[in-house]
Design a protein around this motif. Structure first.
Motif, PDB file in Angstrom:
ATOM      1  N   VAL A 314      12.563  -6.258   4.816  1.00 14.98           N
ATOM      2  CA  VAL A 314      11.413  -6.093   5.676  1.00 14.98           C
ATOM      3  C   VAL A 314      10.453  -5.409   4.901  1.00 14.98           C
ATOM      4  O   VAL A 314       9.225  -6.057   4.832  1.00 14.98           O
ATOM      5  N   GLY A 315      10.560  -4.337   4.009  1.00 19.90           N
ATOM      6  CA  GLY A 315       9.444  -3.737   3.510  1.00 19.90           C
ATOM      7  C   GLY A 315       8.635  -4.745   2.479  1.00 19.90           C
ATOM      8  O   GLY A 315       7.332  -4.621   2.296  1.00 19.90           O
ATOM      9  N   ALA A 316       9.459  -5.397   1.479  1.00 18.82           N
ATOM     10  CA  ALA A 316       8.582  -6.083   0.776  1.00 18.82           C
ATOM     11  C   ALA A 316       7.957  -7.358   1.324  1.00 18.82           C
ATOM     12  O   ALA A 316       6.891  -7.467   0.735  1.00 18.82           O
ATOM     13  N   LEU A 317       8.482  -7.965   2.150  1.00 20.70           N
ATOM     14  CA  LEU A 317       7.671  -8.954   2.978  1.00 20.70           C
ATOM     15  C   LEU A 317       6.353  -8.405   3.535  1.00 20.70           C
ATOM     16  O   LEU A 317       5.285  -8.852   3.546  1.00 20.70           O
ATOM     17  N   LEU A 318       6.601  -7.214   4.162  1.00 23.13           N
ATOM     18  CA  LEU A 318       5.434  -6.703   4.887  1.00 23.13           C
ATOM     19  C   LEU A 318       4.493  -6.178   4.159  1.00 23.13           C
ATOM     20  O   LEU A 318       3.293  -5.899   4.540  1.00 23.13           O
ATOM     21  N   THR A 319       4.919  -5.627   2.782  1.00 23.13           N
ATOM     22  CA  THR A 319       3.915  -5.184   1.929  1.00 23.13           C
ATOM     23  C   THR A 319       2.749  -6.348   1.691  1.00 23.13           C
ATOM     24  O   THR A 319       1.828  -6.140   1.556  1.00 23.13           O
ATOM     25  N   GLY A 320       3.203  -7.680   1.593  1.00 21.20           N
ATOM     26  CA  GLY A 320       2.276  -8.803   1.516  1.00 21.20           C
ATOM     27  C   GLY A 320       1.487  -8.810   2.681  1.00 21.20           C
ATOM     28  O   GLY A 320       0.358  -9.585   2.626  1.00 21.20           O
ATOM     29  N   VAL A 321       1.805  -8.442   3.971  1.00 23.56           N
ATOM     30  CA  VAL A 321       0.961  -8.483   5.196  1.00 23.56           C
ATOM     31  C   VAL A 321       0.007  -7.406   4.902  1.00 23.56           C
ATOM     32  O   VAL A 321      -1.053  -7.577   5.444  1.00 23.56           O
ATOM     33  N   PHE A 322       0.393  -6.144   4.864  1.00 24.32           N
ATOM     34  CA  PHE A 322      -0.483  -4.852   5.118  1.00 24.32           C
ATOM     35  C   PHE A 322      -1.275  -4.187   3.950  1.00 24.32           C
ATOM     36  O   PHE A 322      -1.907  -3.566   4.135  1.00 24.32           O
ATOM     37  N   ALA A 323      -0.808  -4.779   2.747  1.00 21.14           N
ATOM     38  CA  ALA A 323      -1.711  -4.232   1.465  1.00 21.14           C
ATOM     39  C   ALA A 323      -2.978  -4.198   1.711  1.00 21.14           C
ATOM     40  O   ALA A 323      -3.622  -5.263   2.185  1.00 21.14           O
ATOM     41  N   THR A 324      -3.684  -3.421   1.329  1.00 25.20           N
ATOM     42  CA  THR A 324      -5.158  -3.426   1.499  1.00 25.20           C
ATOM     43  C   THR A 324      -5.670  -2.635   0.118  1.00 25.20           C
ATOM     44  O   THR A 324      -5.161  -1.742  -0.293  1.00 25.20           O
ATOM     45  N   THR A 325      -6.916  -3.205   0.044  1.00 24.50           N
ATOM     46  CA  THR A 325      -7.688  -2.751  -1.476  1.00 24.50           C
ATOM     47  C   THR A 325      -8.231  -1.487  -1.075  1.00 24.50           C
ATOM     48  O   THR A 325      -8.695  -0.741  -1.970  1.00 24.50           O
ATOM     49  N   ALA A 326      -8.152  -0.855   0.213  1.00 24.33           N
ATOM     50  CA  ALA A 326      -8.755   0.406   0.492  1.00 24.33           C
ATOM     51  C   ALA A 326      -7.966   1.395   0.026  1.00 24.33           C
ATOM     52  O   ALA A 326      -8.357   2.659  -0.174  1.00 24.33           O
ATOM     53  N   VAL A 327      -6.588   1.158  -0.338  1.00 29.49           N
ATOM     54  CA  VAL A 327      -5.864   2.108  -0.917  1.00 29.49           C
ATOM     55  C   VAL A 327      -5.363   1.706  -2.412  1.00 29.49           C
ATOM     56  O   VAL A 327      -5.440   2.762  -3.257  1.00 29.49           O
ATOM     57  N   ASN A 328      -5.362   0.539  -2.589  1.00 25.38           N
ATOM     58  CA  ASN A 328      -5.015   0.040  -4.319  1.00 25.38           C
ATOM     59  C   ASN A 328      -5.509  -0.963  -4.529  1.00 25.38           C
ATOM     60  O   ASN A 328      -5.373  -2.152  -3.820  1.00 25.38           O
ATOM     61  N   ASP A 329      -6.233  -1.294  -5.512  1.00 25.32           N
ATOM     62  CA  ASP A 329      -7.080  -2.176  -6.024  1.00 25.32           C
ATOM     63  C   ASP A 329      -5.915  -3.547  -6.306  1.00 25.32           C
ATOM     64  O   ASP A 329      -6.411  -4.612  -6.128  1.00 25.32           O
ATOM     65  N   LEU A 330      -4.868  -3.337  -6.708  1.00 28.13           N
ATOM     66  CA  LEU A 330      -3.708  -4.373  -6.996  1.00 28.13           C
ATOM     67  C   LEU A 330      -3.259  -4.930  -5.584  1.00 28.13           C
ATOM     68  O   LEU A 330      -2.980  -6.168  -5.705  1.00 28.13           O
ATOM     69  N   SER A 331      -3.764  -4.509  -4.516  1.00 27.36           N
ATOM     70  CA  SER A 331      -3.580  -5.211  -3.250  1.00 27.36           C
ATOM     71  C   SER A 331      -4.299  -6.469  -3.024  1.00 27.36           C
ATOM     72  O   SER A 331      -3.790  -7.279  -2.095  1.00 27.36           O
ATOM     73  N   ALA A 332      -5.421  -6.462  -3.912  1.00 26.44           N
ATOM     74  CA  ALA A 332      -6.172  -7.945  -3.751  1.00 26.44           C
ATOM     75  C   ALA A 332      -4.989  -9.193  -4.052  1.00 26.44           C
ATOM     76  O   ALA A 332      -5.589 -10.189  -3.702  1.00 26.44           O
ATOM     77  N   ASP A 333      -4.203  -8.823  -4.760  1.00 22.72           N
ATOM     78  CA  ASP A 333      -3.219 -10.027  -5.360  1.00 22.72           C
ATOM     79  C   ASP A 333      -2.054  -9.951  -4.241  1.00 22.72           C
ATOM     80  O   ASP A 333      -1.073 -10.926  -4.294  1.00 22.72           O
TER      81      ASP A 333
END
Length: 390
Positions: A314-333
């Motif tokens: 659940v957590g791994a899949l939802l990381t792809g949903v909720f990741a934000t560049t406001a927290v981490n630049d790597l979230s852009a990918d």
């Protein structure tokens, strides 16, 4: 702090949920994980996971063997990906991740495994399964290169251990009397103490993975606490609806469900995303730990798959949903597809590698205790110790 998760956190968490006759054996398994993995990590585990293979093609799948026995590491060397961190510090930090992963698996086959078989299983599993997957995601391997985000071990630790635990539970078979006679936790208070230590240690697990005392660390810290609280509450309400009770072990299992689910996302999502992930993780892990186990009739004794496998997915899949560049630049990918493919690779290798290790152990040292040992308890037969009768 991460080591606190295994000793004494997980040891007490698991120890409180087994029957009185198997408490010492269950706690000792966590100690075994620490001792065996520490030496395996020194001999070759670290080199396989984080060594840089000179062959770029091979480096996608496995590290080098240049650092076996920590050759080439001194007090003055630094880990290449974090040049401000002394390499011995990095080795020690990652060691604690390597320790808790097989320790989590022990919950799947509690109350029925030989101690000698366990020692061999942990050693082989750490080298064959854990170290390569750690390399794929964190050590310069192909999953990290293809955009799989795993901040502190959703796939590497939790999905990996959960799938391995499920394979182990199926391979060893159920405990004697499972589903026929009541098998109840002997001391939920020990489980509460263990869960509390897990919660504290998880701060080091997630926030420490930022690699510095900075803003990213602070986000990972608050996300960890929020998801744990949300997971506990959402598990509570599902259990209350079904069983009309608010059990202590259920409340604590919800905390762990939220912690597991936020682990891959802790440094990629904002606090709102962390709360949502925790709220979703509670019911999903409840269904996996209670309904799915009953439906398929497998004996995952302490819900290694139910909590860590399901929560990590659940957590791994939802990381792809909720990741934000406001927290981490790597979230852009971040994409759900990349997260999904990372999980597929992890699940397949964990399942195959675990099965290979189990077969080796079964036909050499052996795995399951004799029936009379299981009847009378592992504590007395394997360790020559027992809790005093109340």
């Amino acid at each position: 702090m991460v080591l606190l998760m295994t000793l004494p956190g997980l040891a007490l968490f698991y120890g409180g949920m087994v029957r009185r006759k198997n408490v010492i054996a269950t706690i000792t398994q966590s100690v075994a994980a620490f001792a065996v993995v520490t030496l395996v990590w020194f001999v070759a585990g670290y080199s396989i996971a984080f060594g840089v293979n000179p062959d770029e093609g091979l480096n996608r799948f496995i590290g080098s063997f240049d650092a076996v026995f920590l050759n080439g590491v001194t007090k003055d060397t630094a880990y290449s990906a974090l040049p401000g961190i002394p390499e011995y510090l990095w080795i020690s930090f990652q060691l604690t991740f390597a320790v808790i992963t097989p320790a989590l698996i022990t919950g799947a086959f509690a109350e029925r495994i030989k101690y000698s078989g366990l020692l061999l299983f942990i050693a082989l599993w750490s080298l064959i399964v854990y170290a390569p997957i750690a390399h794929w995601v964190w050590g310069g391997g192909f999953l990290g290169a293809e955009g799989v985000l795993d901040f502190a071990g959703g796939a590497v630790v939790h999905v990996n251990s959960g799938v391995a635990g499920l394979v182990c539970a199926l391979f060893l078979g159920a405990r004697k009397g499972y589903g026929v006679v009541p098998i109840t936790a002997h001391n939920p208070v020990l489980t509460m103490i263990g869960a509390s230590l897990l919660l504290v240690g998880w701060i080091g697990f997630n926030a420490g993975s930022a690699g510095a005392a900075d803003g990213l660390m602070s986000v990972a810290l608050i996300n960890t606490l929020l998801a744990a609280a949300a997971g506990s509450l959402s598990w509570k309400f599902i259990e209350r609806i079904e069983k009309r009770k608010w059990s202590l072990i259920g409340v604590l299992s919800g905390v762990v469900a939220g912690l597991v689910a936020i682990t891959p996302a802790a440094g990629f999502v904002d606090p709102k995303g962390a709360v949502i992930i925790g709220l979703i993780a509670g019911p999903v892990c409840y269904v996996s730990s209670v309904w799915l186990k009953k439906l398929l009739k497998y004996d995952d004794s302490l819900d290694a798959f139910g909590l860590h496998g399901a929560g990590g997915l659940v957590g791994a899949l939802l990381t792809g949903v909720f990741a934000t560049t406001a927290v981490n630049d790597l979230s852009a990918d971040a994409t759900v597809w990349a997260q999904f493919m990372g999980l597929v690779w992890t699940i397949v290798w964990s399942a195959i590698g675990t099965l290979i290790v189990l077969v080796i152990c079964k036909y050499t040292i052996g795995l399951r205790v004799k029936e009379e040992v299981e009847d009378e308890g592992l504590d007395t037969h394997l360790h020559g110790e027992a809790l005093e009768a109340s």
